[in-house]
Design an enzyme around this catalytic site. Structure first.
Site, PDB file in Angstrom:
ATOM      1  N   LYS A  96      13.822  56.970  33.596  1.00  0.00           N
ATOM      2  CA  LYS A  96      14.760  56.565  34.623  1.00  0.00           C
ATOM      3  C   LYS A  96      14.083  56.247  35.936  1.00  0.00           C
ATOM      4  O   LYS A  96      14.692  56.366  36.982  1.00  0.00           O
ATOM      5  CB  LYS A  96      15.829  57.636  34.863  1.00  0.00           C
ATOM      6  CG  LYS A  96      16.853  57.659  33.775  1.00  0.00           C
ATOM      7  CD  LYS A  96      18.194  57.471  34.382  1.00  0.00           C
ATOM      8  CE  LYS A  96      19.236  57.295  33.316  1.00  0.00           C
ATOM      9  NZ  LYS A  96      20.490  57.852  33.665  1.00  0.00           N
TER      10      LYS A  96
ATOM     11  N   ILE B 201      26.871  62.610  41.037  1.00  0.00           N
ATOM     12  CA  ILE B 201      26.662  61.671  42.147  1.00  0.00           C
ATOM     13  C   ILE B 201      25.513  60.742  41.774  1.00  0.00           C
ATOM     14  O   ILE B 201      24.360  61.181  41.674  1.00  0.00           O
ATOM     15  CB  ILE B 201      26.409  62.425  43.464  1.00  0.00           C
ATOM     16  CG1 ILE B 201      27.693  63.184  43.802  1.00  0.00           C
ATOM     17  CG2 ILE B 201      26.000  61.443  44.581  1.00  0.00           C
ATOM     18  CD1 ILE B 201      27.810  63.712  45.172  1.00  0.00           C
TER      19      ILE B 201
ATOM     20  N   MET C 223      18.956  55.135  46.406  1.00  0.00           N
ATOM     21  CA  MET C 223      18.308  54.041  45.671  1.00  0.00           C
ATOM     22  C   MET C 223      18.176  52.776  46.517  1.00  0.00           C
ATOM     23  O   MET C 223      18.322  51.665  46.011  1.00  0.00           O
ATOM     24  CB  MET C 223      19.090  53.717  44.384  1.00  0.00           C
ATOM     25  CG  MET C 223      19.045  54.851  43.387  1.00  0.00           C
ATOM     26  SD  MET C 223      20.065  54.568  41.944  1.00  0.00           S
ATOM     27  CE  MET C 223      21.650  55.154  42.502  1.00  0.00           C
TER      28      MET C 223
ATOM     29  N   PRO D  65      17.655  68.583  44.884  1.00  0.00           N
ATOM     30  CA  PRO D  65      16.782  67.522  45.385  1.00  0.00           C
ATOM     31  C   PRO D  65      15.287  67.784  45.258  1.00  0.00           C
ATOM     32  O   PRO D  65      14.493  66.897  45.548  1.00  0.00           O
ATOM     33  CB  PRO D  65      17.171  67.425  46.866  1.00  0.00           C
ATOM     34  CG  PRO D  65      17.724  68.761  47.211  1.00  0.00           C
ATOM     35  CD  PRO D  65      18.312  69.336  45.971  1.00  0.00           C
TER      36      PRO D  65
ATOM     37  N   ASP E 263      14.947  63.817  33.519  1.00  0.00           N
ATOM     38  CA  ASP E 263      14.417  62.535  33.966  1.00  0.00           C
ATOM     39  C   ASP E 263      13.523  62.671  35.178  1.00  0.00           C
ATOM     40  O   ASP E 263      13.225  63.768  35.642  1.00  0.00           O
ATOM     41  CB  ASP E 263      15.510  61.479  34.139  1.00  0.00           C
ATOM     42  CG  ASP E 263      16.715  61.982  34.865  1.00  0.00           C
ATOM     43  OD1 ASP E 263      17.832  61.665  34.440  1.00  0.00           O
ATOM     44  OD2 ASP E 263      16.546  62.715  35.857  1.00  0.00           O
TER      45      ASP E 263
ATOM     46  N   PRO F 215     -22.175 111.049  38.454  1.00  0.00           N
ATOM     47  CA  PRO F 215     -22.926 112.295  38.637  1.00  0.00           C
ATOM     48  C   PRO F 215     -21.997 113.428  39.091  1.00  0.00           C
ATOM     49  O   PRO F 215     -22.167 114.576  38.696  1.00  0.00           O
ATOM     50  CB  PRO F 215     -23.933 111.958  39.744  1.00  0.00           C
ATOM     51  CG  PRO F 215     -23.844 110.502  39.989  1.00  0.00           C
ATOM     52  CD  PRO F 215     -22.602 109.988  39.370  1.00  0.00           C
TER      53      PRO F 215
HETATM   54  N1  SAH Z   1      22.111  62.518  41.205  1.00  0.00           N
HETATM   55  C1  SAH Z   1      21.180  62.389  42.303  1.00  0.00           C
HETATM   56  C2  SAH Z   1      20.964  60.952  42.718  1.00  0.00           C
HETATM   57  C3  SAH Z   1      20.364  60.073  41.672  1.00  0.00           C
HETATM   58  S1  SAH Z   1      20.075  58.466  42.268  1.00  0.00           S
HETATM   59  C4  SAH Z   1      21.653  63.236  43.477  1.00  0.00           C
HETATM   60  O1  SAH Z   1      22.763  63.740  43.462  1.00  0.00           O
HETATM   61  O2  SAH Z   1      20.869  63.401  44.412  1.00  0.00           O
HETATM   62  C5  SAH Z   1      18.391  58.543  42.762  1.00  0.00           C
HETATM   63  C6  SAH Z   1      18.280  58.459  44.254  1.00  0.00           C
HETATM   64  O3  SAH Z   1      18.563  59.697  44.873  1.00  0.00           O
HETATM   65  C7  SAH Z   1      16.900  58.115  44.753  1.00  0.00           C
HETATM   66  O4  SAH Z   1      16.657  56.739  44.679  1.00  0.00           O
HETATM   67  C8  SAH Z   1      16.979  58.595  46.188  1.00  0.00           C
HETATM   68  O5  SAH Z   1      17.675  57.664  46.985  1.00  0.00           O
HETATM   69  C9  SAH Z   1      17.847  59.807  46.076  1.00  0.00           C
HETATM   70  N2  SAH Z   1      17.075  61.066  46.045  1.00  0.00           N
HETATM   71  C10 SAH Z   1      17.145  62.011  45.135  1.00  0.00           C
HETATM   72  N3  SAH Z   1      16.349  63.050  45.437  1.00  0.00           N
HETATM   73  C11 SAH Z   1      15.766  62.750  46.610  1.00  0.00           C
HETATM   74  C12 SAH Z   1      14.845  63.398  47.465  1.00  0.00           C
HETATM   75  N4  SAH Z   1      14.360  64.599  47.166  1.00  0.00           N
HETATM   76  N5  SAH Z   1      14.455  62.780  48.600  1.00  0.00           N
HETATM   77  C13 SAH Z   1      14.937  61.574  48.917  1.00  0.00           C
HETATM   78  N6  SAH Z   1      15.824  60.898  48.144  1.00  0.00           N
HETATM   79  C14 SAH Z   1      16.230  61.479  47.012  1.00  0.00           C
END
Ligand code: SAH
Length: 468
Positions: free
Chosen positions: A270, A306, A389, A225, A248, A43
């Site tokens: 994996k 690693i 692991m 991580p 993976d 309006p």
């Molecule tokens: N390339 C990876 C490791 C691969 S082996 C690195 O550098 O971290 C896989 C292992 O990594 C798992 O069994 C666990 O022990 C560890 N891991 C990877 N990410 C993780 C997370 N966010 N918290 C706890 N452990 C983790």
């Protein structure tokens, strides 16, 4: 995602704005930028709207809202200060399937207006779906400073040559690679520094000389991580430009979210004991894609070198003459210990640190699975031991460490999904850690940390996500 972000062409289409005050004016200004044919219904209207009417930029209907006004509109915005009217506009628009926005009432909207950064033809829109407009505006301010104004000019230049590029480069992939080179290279720099004529000739030359055939390569990238903020800049850049992503289980969902939307995603598993694809096949898959001219992102959790078998993968690439680059990531030991408040070294507790794998292996000639490690090295004093692991073999690992001389009272921790919102930490000593972990029902991936430094967590724990 609560709503679908889309950009709508409304040039010369009838857009209705109900209300004649400042808020209506703001919306009208936005619609004008998109060259809409605007009708304001109220309006009474403010002087600025009157001025726009005088310049014939908008039409004003001096009346109360009535539903029939919506007919033939492509969108409606309710910007009155009368809640009842706003609600009525929303209801009537929904009945007619016309998109409606009611200012400051997300519940009444079928679309919301994002905060935008206008570098036309490049437009960046940010939305919080009505939950936190102030946050969206703050993010906009950040992006404003990051995207130079000249990006718009660059986009216009690209538009001018789009058809030529399409004619020259036959596949979408090759066209994308071509444009990425243009936008990140000297041609973009010429545009940014205002040498537009030179940029245009350089672009013409680039199109003329470009080969309609691309060479593939592989990016072996550490995804860290879990927390996506821990990615490196390079990781992110390559994640955004890959054609295929081979990833993976360890790569977190949040990190995967940052991979280019259109990339083909290939999961190669994996998880423990259920390798979806054997390592050999993964290696050859990377070669195959690269030979097809694709840019292949091999994305791994943590750091590729690693416990990541990254070495094996690039060995195969080398043997096949495939170009590659390796991008380190934050390995679990680093990221997880930081977020768990456990420094891996400390003047009073540990002068060295060992990373090892606690993977179970079948014992020679038996059905038994065992952890076989250099126990003497792992039980030295003043040292932190980080075990990857190791969840399944945890009780064996703790027993062996004690058997080889570590005091049973040595502090130890298991960290589940460290750095993510699902992080959980169980702390104990070598006699009770396995039992405590079992009771807590921790889920993989889990990292084990053994040594005096674990005690420091009592003081230094800082990352405490809320568990659902
Ligand atoms: N390339 C990876 C490791 C691969 S082996 C690195 O550098 O971290 C896989 C292992 O990594 C798992 O069994 C666990 O022990 C560890 N891991 C990877 N990410 C993780 C997370 N966010 N918290 C706890 N452990 C983790």
């Amino acid at each position: 995602m609560e709503s679908l972000p889309i950009f709508m062409r409304i040039a010369h289409s009838r857009c209705l704005v109900i209300g004649g005050g400042d808020v209506a004016l703001r919306k009208v200004t936005m619609l004008m930028k998109a060259e809409a044919s605007i009708e304001v219904v109220a309006p009474e209207v403010c002087s600025e709207l009157l001025a726009l009417e005088a310049e014939q930029q908008i039409k004003i209907t001096r009346a109360e809202f009535s539903p029939a006004q919506i007919d033939g509109a492509v969108l409606v915005i309710a910007a009155t200060d009368d809640e009842a009217v706003n609600t009525q506009v929303s209801v009537e628009a929904k009945v007619r399937n016309v998109p409606v926005n009611v200012v400051d009432s997300p519940a009444l909207c079928t679309f919301t207006m994002p905060a935008i950064i206008d570098r036309s033809p490049l437009v960046i829109a940010i939305s919080s779906n009505g939950s936190a407009p102030v946050l969206a505006r703050l993010i906009r301010a950040k992006i404003e400073t990051m995207v130079p104004a000249t990006y718009g000019r660059l986009a216009s230049l690209a538009r001018e040559f789009r058809d030529d590029v399409k004619a020259k480069f036959t596949t979408t992939q090759n066209r994308r690679i071509f444009w990425e080179k243009v936008f990140q290279g000297p041609i973009a720099e010429l545009m940014f520094s205002g040498q537009e004529r030179a940029a245009k000739s350089a672009l013409k030359a680039e199109i003329a000389s470009g080969l309609d055939q691309q060479h593939g390569e592989v990016y072996l990238v550490g995804g860290g991580p879990g927390d996506p903020d821990l990615l490196t800049f390079r990781a992110l850049r390559l994640m955004q430009q890959c054609d295929v992503c081979v990833y993976d289980k360890l790569v977190s969902k949040e990190v995967m979210e940052l991979v280019r939307r259109d990339a083909e995603l290939i999961y190669v598993g994996k998880a423990r004991d259920q390798h979806t694809l054997p390592q050999e096949e993964i290696n050859h898959l990377l070669v195959k894609f690269a030979k097809e001219g694709k840019r292949v992102l091999r994305l791994k959790g943590g750091d590729p070198f690693i416990f990541g078998r990254g070495g094996e993968e690039i060995e195969t690439l080398m043997e096949n003459g495939v170009p590659f680059q390796v991008v380190p990531g934050i390995t679990a030991a680093n990221g997880v210990s930081s977020y768990a408040g456990i420094p891996l070294t400390h003047r009073d507790h540990a002068q060295s640190c060992i990373f090892t794998t606690g993977h179970l292996k079948p014992k020679n000639g038996t059905q038994q699975n065992v952890v076989e490690l250099d126990w003497v090295a792992l039980t030295r004093p003043n040292q932190t031991v980080v075990i990857y692991m190791g969840l399944v073999g945890l009780d064996q690992i703790c027993a062996k460490l004690v058997e080889h001389g570590l005091p049973a009272t040595t502090p130890a921790a298991v960290v589940q999904q460290g750095t993510t919102l699902k992080q959980r930490v169980v702390v104990g000593d070598l006699t009770n850690l396995a039992e405590k972990t079992g009771l807590a029902d921790l889920k993989p991936p889990c990292l084990i940390i053994v040594g005096g430094v674990v005690k420091l967590r009592e003081k230094l724990a800082w990352f405490e996500p809320m568990q659902d």
